[in-house]
Design an enzyme around this catalytic site. Sequence first.
Site, short mmCIF file in Angstrom:
data_model
loop_
_atom_site.label_atom_id
_atom_site.label_comp_id
_atom_site.label_asym_id
_atom_site.label_seq_id
_atom_site.Cartn_x
_atom_site.Cartn_y
_atom_site.Cartn_z
N ALA A 176 0.28 2.62 6.91
CA ALA A 176 0.80 1.25 6.92
C ALA A 176 -0.21 0.31 7.58
O ALA A 176 0.14 -0.49 8.44
CB ALA A 176 2.16 1.18 7.62
N ASP A 177 -1.46 0.45 7.20
CA ASP A 177 -2.54 -0.29 7.85
C ASP A 177 -2.68 -1.70 7.30
O ASP A 177 -1.98 -2.08 6.36
CB ASP A 177 -3.85 0.49 7.72
CG ASP A 177 -4.41 0.81 9.11
OD1 ASP A 177 -4.74 -0.15 9.83
OD2 ASP A 177 -4.48 2.00 9.44
N ASP A 178 -3.60 -2.49 7.88
CA ASP A 178 -3.77 -3.87 7.48
C ASP A 178 -4.55 -4.01 6.19
O ASP A 178 -4.41 -4.98 5.46
CB ASP A 178 -4.50 -4.64 8.58
CG ASP A 178 -3.70 -4.63 9.86
OD1 ASP A 178 -2.64 -5.26 9.88
OD2 ASP A 178 -4.11 -3.96 10.82
N THR A 199 -4.91 -18.31 -11.15
CA THR A 199 -3.81 -19.26 -10.96
C THR A 199 -2.76 -19.07 -12.04
O THR A 199 -3.11 -18.97 -13.22
CB THR A 199 -4.34 -20.71 -11.04
OG1 THR A 199 -5.41 -20.85 -10.11
CG2 THR A 199 -3.27 -21.72 -10.72
N LYS A 227 7.77 -12.01 3.44
CA LYS A 227 7.39 -10.63 3.19
C LYS A 227 8.64 -9.77 2.98
O LYS A 227 9.67 -10.02 3.59
CB LYS A 227 6.64 -10.15 4.44
CG LYS A 227 5.67 -9.02 4.25
CD LYS A 227 4.74 -9.02 5.46
CE LYS A 227 3.97 -7.72 5.57
NZ LYS A 227 2.94 -7.78 6.59
N CYS A 239 4.75 -15.44 6.19
CA CYS A 239 4.93 -14.00 6.26
C CYS A 239 6.40 -13.62 6.40
O CYS A 239 6.77 -12.47 6.22
CB CYS A 239 4.12 -13.40 7.40
SG CYS A 239 2.35 -13.37 7.04
N ASP A 288 -3.06 -6.74 13.22
CA ASP A 288 -2.72 -8.14 13.48
C ASP A 288 -1.21 -8.31 13.38
O ASP A 288 -0.53 -7.59 12.67
CB ASP A 288 -3.48 -9.11 12.55
CG ASP A 288 -3.19 -8.89 11.08
OD1 ASP A 288 -2.76 -7.78 10.70
OD2 ASP A 288 -3.40 -9.84 10.29
CO CO Z 1 -2.22 -7.17 8.90
CO CO Z 2 -1.68 -8.73 5.91
#
Ligand code: CO
Ligand code: CO
Length: 358
Positions: free
Chosen positions: A51-53, A143, A23, A20, A229
């Site tokens: 700006a949610d998950d 892929t 990101k 991450c 998270d």
């Molecule tokens: Co998240």
């Molecule tokens: Co995420």
Amino acid sequence: MSETDLETIRLTQFAKRAGCAAKQPPDYLLSLLAGLPPVTDPNVIVGHATADDAAVYRISDDLALILTTDFFTPIVDRPYDFGAVAAANALSDVYAMGGTPMTALSIVGFPSATLPPEVLVEILRGAGEKAREAGIAIVGGHTIQSEEPIFGLAVVGKVHPDQVIDNAGAQPGDFLVLSKPIGLGIITTAAKRNEDTRGAIGEALSVMTTLNREASVVMTHAGAHAMTDITGFGLLGHLRNVTAASAVSATIWSDLVPILPAAIEYVQAGISPGGTHANRRFLSKWVDYDPTIPDWRQLLLCDAQTSGGLLAAIPGTHAAEVVRQLRYHGLGSAAIVGCINAGQAGKIRVTISPESDS
Ligand code: CO
Ligand code: CO
């Protein structure tokens, strides 16, 4: 390729940036999202505005789909582990909305000129077993050829439309409960650079591969007002998304935040991913640190995590019981780490402890 060859492959050496921490920085993403046309479909319960998950889409009065995807370059060396971490991380966004995963597709970029196909088989096996632990199957995917290995999932989950827990519901008086320790970005960076002198990557791996399922169930049952998270934007970055969407401010008691011990040693020695520094720079206009909080601890609070824990705004009277239940479910580091206040939307104050708060 023999078994031993597979064992000697160090997947992180094939990635320029890891997990991450790869990101895009929050300011880049947020300004870009602000330029998108607003979502007008009335069935979109959660779109990109908070700006949610994950996005949430109503398909009937008692059923909504949760849609999310997450993928990145290797964060750990063993292909099997990379698959498992990537799967746990992608599933986490469904848990963060208070939902249950239903099924998933894999997203793969693979450098078939530099890595043998057995590596990809192992990545898929790790992801498949983690998905099975979550009670779902990976039913397809896509892929492409790429310079660096990339792996992740697109996950579909479900939730009752009235029981969605997004970023926007935090209320003054809520306590902030965190289910896993932080410092994962710092430890994985140390391991990638051969500087994990304490051999902490094993513990980090077990944190990253722990599903957020139990945490989600406990926090949801306790009536969490908001939940997210902790991943690439770090503890303070994801909390900022909650405080901004909920139009509240928050206080973090830094001494109560669970931290993997090796991460403290490494960050003090100057080891931390670029994404962690980018987070702290972005957050400087949102976060006020008590002047006694050292630089290294500020960095830890901004550390870009992969597959970190859930952070929830829990009604004050239930928070201690939530922590007790999380610990009972094996999440031994779970803790109350702060509280929600009325105040300037988005702002976060970092103090040492509730006692030091004035
Ligand atoms: Co998240
Ligand atoms: Co995420």
